[in-house]
Scaffold this motif. Sequence first.
Motif, PDB file in Angstrom:
ATOM      1  N   PHE A   1       0.870  -1.172   0.000  1.00 25.56           N
ATOM      2  CA  PHE A   1       0.000   0.000   0.000  1.00 25.56           C
ATOM      3  C   PHE A   1       0.908   1.224   0.000  1.00 25.56           C
ATOM      4  O   PHE A   1       1.344   1.681   1.052  1.00 25.56           O
ATOM      5  N   ASP A   2       1.235   1.690  -1.195  1.00 30.12           N
ATOM      6  CA  ASP A   2       2.225   2.765  -1.307  1.00 30.12           C
ATOM      7  C   ASP A   2       1.547   4.132  -1.387  1.00 30.12           C
ATOM      8  O   ASP A   2       0.330   4.251  -1.243  1.00 30.12           O
ATOM      9  N   ASN A   3       2.359   5.155  -1.646  1.00 29.07           N
ATOM     10  CA  ASN A   3       1.815   6.516  -1.714  1.00 29.07           C
ATOM     11  C   ASN A   3       0.741   6.648  -2.790  1.00 29.07           C
ATOM     12  O   ASN A   3      -0.232   7.371  -2.617  1.00 29.07           O
ATOM     13  N   GLU A   4       0.951   5.946  -3.899  1.00 29.90           N
ATOM     14  CA  GLU A   4      -0.016   6.015  -4.997  1.00 29.90           C
ATOM     15  C   GLU A   4      -1.383   5.520  -4.515  1.00 29.90           C
ATOM     16  O   GLU A   4      -2.408   6.129  -4.794  1.00 29.90           O
ATOM     17  N   PHE A   5      -1.351   4.402  -3.781  1.00 30.86           N
ATOM     18  CA  PHE A   5      -2.594   3.869  -3.214  1.00 30.86           C
ATOM     19  C   PHE A   5      -3.257   4.910  -2.312  1.00 30.86           C
ATOM     20  O   PHE A   5      -4.467   5.146  -2.387  1.00 30.86           O
ATOM     21  N   CYS A   6      -2.444   5.543  -1.449  1.00 31.33           N
ATOM     22  CA  CYS A   6      -2.988   6.530  -0.508  1.00 31.33           C
ATOM     23  C   CYS A   6      -3.626   7.695  -1.253  1.00 31.33           C
ATOM     24  O   CYS A   6      -4.703   8.174  -0.869  1.00 31.33           O
ATOM     25  N   GLU A   7      -2.947   8.139  -2.326  1.00 33.57           N
ATOM     26  CA  GLU A   7      -3.485   9.264  -3.087  1.00 33.57           C
ATOM     27  C   GLU A   7      -4.811   8.894  -3.753  1.00 33.57           C
ATOM     28  O   GLU A   7      -5.761   9.677  -3.738  1.00 33.57           O
ATOM     29  N   GLU A   8      -4.848   7.688  -4.319  1.00 31.61           N
ATOM     30  CA  GLU A   8      -6.075   7.248  -4.980  1.00 31.61           C
ATOM     31  C   GLU A   8      -7.228   7.120  -3.984  1.00 31.61           C
ATOM     32  O   GLU A   8      -8.368   7.474  -4.272  1.00 31.61           O
TER      33      GLU A   8
ATOM     34  N   PHE B   1     -12.139   9.373  -1.312  1.00 32.09           N
ATOM     35  CA  PHE B   1     -12.798   9.991  -0.148  1.00 32.09           C
ATOM     36  C   PHE B   1     -13.397  11.334  -0.543  1.00 32.09           C
ATOM     37  O   PHE B   1     -14.516  11.678  -0.173  1.00 32.09           O
ATOM     38  N   GLU B   2     -12.598  12.070  -1.303  1.00 28.69           N
ATOM     39  CA  GLU B   2     -13.030  13.409  -1.695  1.00 28.69           C
ATOM     40  C   GLU B   2     -14.297  13.331  -2.553  1.00 28.69           C
ATOM     41  O   GLU B   2     -15.235  14.093  -2.360  1.00 28.69           O
ATOM     42  N   LYS B   3     -14.286  12.383  -3.487  1.00 28.30           N
ATOM     43  CA  LYS B   3     -15.449  12.220  -4.374  1.00 28.30           C
ATOM     44  C   LYS B   3     -16.706  11.894  -3.580  1.00 28.30           C
ATOM     45  O   LYS B   3     -17.798  12.334  -3.904  1.00 28.30           O
ATOM     46  N   LYS B   4     -16.496  11.069  -2.545  1.00 28.35           N
ATOM     47  CA  LYS B   4     -17.648  10.647  -1.749  1.00 28.35           C
ATOM     48  C   LYS B   4     -18.025  11.674  -0.696  1.00 28.35           C
ATOM     49  O   LYS B   4     -19.002  11.500   0.024  1.00 28.35           O
ATOM     50  N   GLY B   5     -17.187  12.709  -0.583  1.00 31.43           N
ATOM     51  CA  GLY B   5     -17.443  13.722   0.433  1.00 31.43           C
ATOM     52  C   GLY B   5     -17.155  13.233   1.837  1.00 31.43           C
ATOM     53  O   GLY B   5     -17.772  13.656   2.805  1.00 31.43           O
TER      54      GLY B   5
ATOM     55  N   GLU C   1     -11.376  10.575  11.353  1.00 28.60           N
ATOM     56  CA  GLU C   1     -11.480   9.262  12.008  1.00 28.60           C
ATOM     57  C   GLU C   1     -12.080   8.224  11.065  1.00 28.60           C
ATOM     58  O   GLU C   1     -11.661   7.070  11.043  1.00 28.60           O
ATOM     59  N   LEU C   2     -13.052   8.686  10.266  1.00 26.72           N
ATOM     60  CA  LEU C   2     -13.713   7.779   9.336  1.00 26.72           C
ATOM     61  C   LEU C   2     -12.737   7.325   8.244  1.00 26.72           C
ATOM     62  O   LEU C   2     -12.705   6.153   7.855  1.00 26.72           O
ATOM     63  N   GLN C   3     -11.906   8.271   7.779  1.00 26.15           N
ATOM     64  CA  GLN C   3     -10.903   7.940   6.770  1.00 26.15           C
ATOM     65  C   GLN C   3      -9.905   6.913   7.316  1.00 26.15           C
ATOM     66  O   GLN C   3      -9.591   5.924   6.657  1.00 26.15           O
TER      67      GLN C   3
ATOM     68  N   TRP D   1     -13.097   0.871  -3.377  1.00 30.47           N
ATOM     69  CA  TRP D   1     -11.898   1.680  -3.638  1.00 30.47           C
ATOM     70  C   TRP D   1     -11.071   1.150  -4.816  1.00 30.47           C
ATOM     71  O   TRP D   1     -10.347   1.909  -5.454  1.00 30.47           O
ATOM     72  N   ALA D   2     -11.162  -0.161  -5.084  1.00 28.95           N
ATOM     73  CA  ALA D   2     -10.352  -0.734  -6.157  1.00 28.95           C
ATOM     74  C   ALA D   2     -10.974  -0.504  -7.526  1.00 28.95           C
ATOM     75  O   ALA D   2     -10.295  -0.620  -8.545  1.00 28.95           O
ATOM     76  N   PHE D   3     -12.259  -0.194  -7.546  1.00 35.52           N
ATOM     77  CA  PHE D   3     -12.962  -0.125  -8.832  1.00 35.52           C
ATOM     78  C   PHE D   3     -13.253   1.306  -9.284  1.00 35.52           C
ATOM     79  O   PHE D   3     -13.823   1.532 -10.322  1.00 35.52           O
ATOM     80  N   GLU D   4     -12.890   2.270  -8.442  1.00 32.41           N
ATOM     81  CA  GLU D   4     -13.095   3.653  -8.854  1.00 32.41           C
ATOM     82  C   GLU D   4     -11.723   4.306  -8.962  1.00 32.41           C
ATOM     83  O   GLU D   4     -10.701   3.668  -8.744  1.00 32.41           O
TER      84      GLU D   4
END
Lengths: 303, 159
Positions: free
Chosen positions: A60-67, A72-76, A81-83, B147-150
Amino acid sequence: MFSEGVKVKQSGSDEDIISSLPLDLIACILGKVSVREAVRTSVLAKKWRFYYLYIPQIVFDNEFCEELDDSFEKKGCYIHELQCNQFDEIIAKSLLLHPGELEKFKVCIPYDASTMVPYVNKWILYLSWRNIKKLTLTYNTLITQSHKLPPYFFSCLELTSLKLKSFVLTPPLEFKGFLSLYKLILVGVDFTNNCFESFISSCPLLRRLVLRDCSGVHHYNISGSYLERLFIKADDNFQSISLEKAPNLSDVYLYPGKIVEGQEGNCVSDLVTFMGCLPKVKLLGFDSQFLQVSAKKFLFQVV
Amino acid sequence: MVKLKSNDDKEFEVEEAAVIQSEMIKNMIEDGCATSVIPLPNIDSKTLIKVIEYLNKHINMGKAAETGEEDDLKEFDEQFVNMGWEELFDVIMAANYLNIHELMELCCQSAADRLKNKSVRAVREMLKITNDLTEEEEQEIINDAPWAFEGPEIDDTVN
């Protein structure tokens, strides 16, 4: 391993072309794509549902974290804590469901230790059952509170490669060492109770050692007969450095940030003396301060 | 010289220095178990020719590093993995059976590179996988790890 590697060619034209591969080889391929891509294979077809779980390395690298952050942002979802909770859920699940031995596990943690400690400790607990060999755990936040490693971290005895950032290292009394460890990278790690020297000497096979901005170390007494590469960037509290017990060092980089002194308060910044205890050295790197001190000493000797 | 026999009864002569890159054959030779011809019942001649081509090129890996032939070797590797999926999987199986670590890594990496960033649909098409999941099942799996599919651009092409 899951199969003998004996291949039975299917003559039917409707047979997919990857099914001839045994599961361990499919897992080997899936271990080389990103964790996100590996998980996506679960929806290819029925039998692909759980193939991805067998990957020998989970990263789980930085790229994963950014994605994940984007999602999260898209879902608002902005509640910290939830993140953290969802981040943990993904990682804990990958560990809990992993059916075999895990070779490599890496997580770049984008959240502060103040919320992540219980989660990360849980992962370490799972890992200690899994004979983990290569482990990377790094807190990637700018300001971070250090996370004290739990006692069961020290029962990951199969470790061969370890990288930690922003942790507090306090080996329990009964700790006998990481006897297979050959690569150790510690960044911003705090050694409490003067345990630095005993910790390093309890990793007898170390070949590569990187210590960057570690605290709680006053005397860098480095030992290890296999040690070949050493990088030290010290903080202000350090007082001396001794490499006599690491005779096979070939690449040495020292960025002490202040005057380097020998064990009895002698200045070992004198390059000649310093080189004397490093018979096999091929590459030496210093910062400018180290060289300034060397130059001063040299002038003094000439006068 | 060592003789290797494929499962379609074709024999190939290979230099010992090349063939011992296979841990399996190396162990056989060291243990004195290698007979005049080593039969390889899992490998057909087409695949074996590819494997031998690789072994011959990589015969002196250490030497290549010294003489600056690394680029040459890298170029060879790139060309070498330029093959169809089926052929690639055959070589992976052979490399696994013969225990040739570097060749395994090279081919699995190539397979992984081809899957990178591809959409589910594209992967199915490339590997000729028939989707036997119902829409509900599919959605259930996606809901399990949304998370894997979006997220960022996913490549829908099949190249």
